[in-house]
Design an enzyme around this catalytic site. Sequence first.
Site, mmCIF file in Angstrom:
data_model
loop_
_atom_site.group_PDB
_atom_site.id
_atom_site.type_symbol
_atom_site.label_atom_id
_atom_site.label_comp_id
_atom_site.label_asym_id
_atom_site.label_seq_id
_atom_site.Cartn_x
_atom_site.Cartn_y
_atom_site.Cartn_z
ATOM 1 C CE LYS C 78 -3.686 2.062 2.375
ATOM 2 N NZ LYS C 78 -4.569 1.903 3.584
ATOM 3 C CB SER C 158 -8.002 3.978 2.764
ATOM 4 O OG SER C 158 -7.282 3.060 3.607
ATOM 5 C CB SER C 182 -8.492 1.106 5.488
ATOM 6 O OG SER C 182 -9.040 2.713 5.174
#
Lengths: 95, 485, 492
Positions: C78, C158, C182
Amino acid sequence: MSLDFETVRRIAHLARIRVEDDELPKLAAELNTILGWVEQLAALDVAEIPPLTGPVSMALRMREDVIDDGGIPEKVLANAPERLGDYFVVPKVVE
Amino acid sequence: MGYVIEGKTGPWEVVIGLEVHAQVISQAKLFSGAATAFGGEPNHQVSLIDAAFPGMLPVINRECVAQAIRTGLGLNAEINLWSRFDRKNYFYADLPAGYQISQYQHPIVGKGEIEIELSDGSTRRIGITRLHLEQDAGKSLHDQHPTKTLIDLNRAGVALMEIVSEPDMRSPEEAGAYLRKLRTILRYLGTCDGNMEEGSLRADVNVSVRRPGEGFRTRCEVKNVNSVRFVMQAIEAEARRQIAIWEEGGVVEQETRLFEPGRGITRSMRSKEDAHDYRYFPDPDLVPLVIDAAWVEELRRTLPELPDAKKRRFMEQYGLPAYDAGLLVAEAATADYYEKLARGRDPKLAANWMIGDLFAALNRTGRSIEDPPVAAEGLGELLDLLTDGTISGRIAKEVFEIMVETGEGARAIVEKRGLRQVTDTAAIEQAVAEVLAANADKVAEYKSGKEKLFGYFVGQVMKRMAGKGNPALVNEVLRRVLGGG
Amino acid sequence: MSLTDLTLAEARKKLRAREVSARELTEAHLRAIEALQPKLNAFITLTPELALAQAKAADERLARGEALPLDGLPLAIKDLFCTEGVRTTAASRMLENFIPPYESTVTAKLKAAGAVFLGKTNLDEFAMGSSNITSAFGPAVSPWQRPDDPRPLTPGGSSGGSAAAVAARLALGATGTDTGGSIRQPAAFCGIAGIKPTYGRCSRYGIVAFASSLDQAGPMARTVEDCAILLEVMAGFDPKDSTSAEEPVPPFAEALKRSVRGLRIGIPKEYRVEGMPPEILALWEKGAAWLETAGAEIREVSLPHTPHALPTYYIVAPAECSSNLARYDGVRYGLRVPAEDLTEMYEKTRAAGFGAEVKRRILIGTYVLSAGYYDAYYLRAQKVRSLILRDFTEAFREVDALLTPTAPSAAFPLGEKMDDPVTMYLNDVFTVPASLAGLPALSVPCGTDAQGLPLGLQVIGRPFDEEGIIAVGRALEESAGFAARPALAAQE
């Protein structure tokens, strides 16, 4: 509680985010939607409840007093948008 | 009646509180492993934590916590076993994270007090409100470039102790005495070097004025005053400014001001004006600081003797008057010097030589007590020569000056230059005879009653003997020879 | 079976058996990325050279029989984890050109374990969002599609880029971060598994901060086992993070073998919210039934303050974010918009560098901490946070784990739920409470809705009982037998 444009301007300045006048109505409406929604917490009686800052219940761990960092000006300055020698540079500040 | 300023409409009392920022003596910074040393190349003593890079996290330095506790103990203050770090949020170019990690709601040290001495010999107790740990900011250099400000983060993240006093002071003199005393205590403890020129000790001065007997009026904060003298000047300047406003029917507004030593005035600091809403909240990167009571006790046990206690001891152990003891304990190094010098010697003689001759020599040579032109051992040797009669007091002064100048030892100087005092009665008698013979007219005057001339004869004999005559013997012989005695 | 279809555990076996090389495995994934990245936008930055170099080193170790725990396994990272020498953007214009001179602890551990980094995945800007729509680099797109509706779907957020990449077989696993859901919500939307560990389990050092008291890193992968393998490497005490827990890291994968027999599983009644799609309700009941069949005991429990969790979160998280993001000021790194004076530079820089949602959260956070409002908002929210933690503590006296849906809906088309910010916030309704309490929670794919989109169930455990939720998660996974494949997946 409802934020008027003046308050939104003040908050935006505190947060150092430029908000143009024509953005104010939409932004104020959005912020008021959020605040109106979170306001439901006001209905709870929490007078006797201790606040919870974070989920960790331990005490602060301490580091020994040794120099094991620093001395890396190139790393510190490598991403600087503007530099002069080994200084960061900003527009002149008048105190 | 204490210190008052006479305004156009009557007397005003001044109310003063000090917030002192003392840089903690530690190797590394409060929350990072970068060095704290003064004067490094710009941005060379900066870790990515200090520069607030994304994802960087603070980890507290144990020694900085210990130093805060030691200082709290030295200020006779409560140590809070549970304290916490908060973020103080504001934007400034030398504040990398956009917040300062500080202790707002729960400081590590609570109420304490220190005793100050004033020039009239009286003492006063000044309350300490709190002491907390926080990070220093970096340095902005405004005068290196016509349109830019340069930022050096070497100081960013260095541990500071903010020591807040109660509004207990009522005159510039008291504020000065407080700051000096605080500095002395910090230096004794070894928790701050107290160097105001390098900014290791900085004072923010809160000043308000009021009519005697009144409650508090609005105060203004004068920021970053960097000497005791300037603190005293800033208070007076700010008090007079406020008095003028009140007397003209105006209202003093609470604000942050800056002292301009050159002009002797304070002026408003506009750049800080909108910074009042600091949005303090507990720093979620740090958990509460919980201190073991046993650790506090251990630190208490290992505290050095502090100036008040040392002064009392000097008065008792060495029989010194309060004034002398006060001068000798002002710096730990001075007190150490004294104790070395006084060991096995006349303590009063040792004190007099230090306060008189040594301090004068320090002033003259610009050297410090840590690096004196004459060490305690050297001065001790000189005092021993004086005490055992090898040299006279006058010669001792002379020898001391030579020691300061050349660094030679007292005994060596005395031997090399033949300064040993003469105790041979025959030699003294001869000198007396010569002096009296050369001053027959004065002898006649003396004998006709002008006894003041005795001192003149003593001087002449000493001069003739190049100062080496034993003063007691010279007196004795003169008296005998001049007769009647 | 194609290389990209292997689970991480299978690939590891094949690598160690020298049936496949790390280079082959990495190249297969790089080809898959090449094919699908234009459609999925799952990555912000690709690092094929780094990946191949890491694969080469892994192959050398494998050849010597000195395999590291994750040797040669291609992962996606990420783009919130700082990676040394590799651009790290947090999906923000603010950090568009930021190259960290340091490595986050979690990615450093993965690197040291021999993993191969394919690239940095897309996310909502600064991890603030539930749909990826706030990414400054355009949203990642879900590899899933509705059969009769061509509109691209959100991968969730997210960590949407990570979820999309793993679901589409562009990576064997990925790192995510979870502040209010997330990891779990995008895992559910994309039909993969994801674990948000206990707060303090994984170091936050080097992860771009959103809300410090909530942020936790965790693994995302196609199976619970793969997540367990990754977590074992990612977790562990880090002296550089003052909130890192000094807990030993157990062999998480061992927990997969545990039976759920005799475990007490709580069904929190307050999660039965109005308007929940019947399919999700049905799946939840099915999940409970599976566990019961496997020998667990199902009990209804009450977490009475659940309805207050979301508003509490949307005070606490913005407050922390308003302070955490103050460092983006154009002075030391990141975007700078030149201006005549410092304040103007700050204001223009931050106006240009942050997107609308980030600005909204900063402004809300600034407001709730400001003079006069702190008590009414922030302090009150912290107190409610106490109550929410207390609810869980009470519940865990009666049960060993909690079972809930992960999200109140399946994935929705990108651009929907944009009418007002709160509509989007409601996505986090089931994930936020465990975040506020710092508890470990995982999402496991358990079925599909009528349109074939994946649905996930969430298991919440006691502090530091990741093993417990892994065991329950594995039992659900086994019973569910989720085998649906997204429309856009690597074809190799």
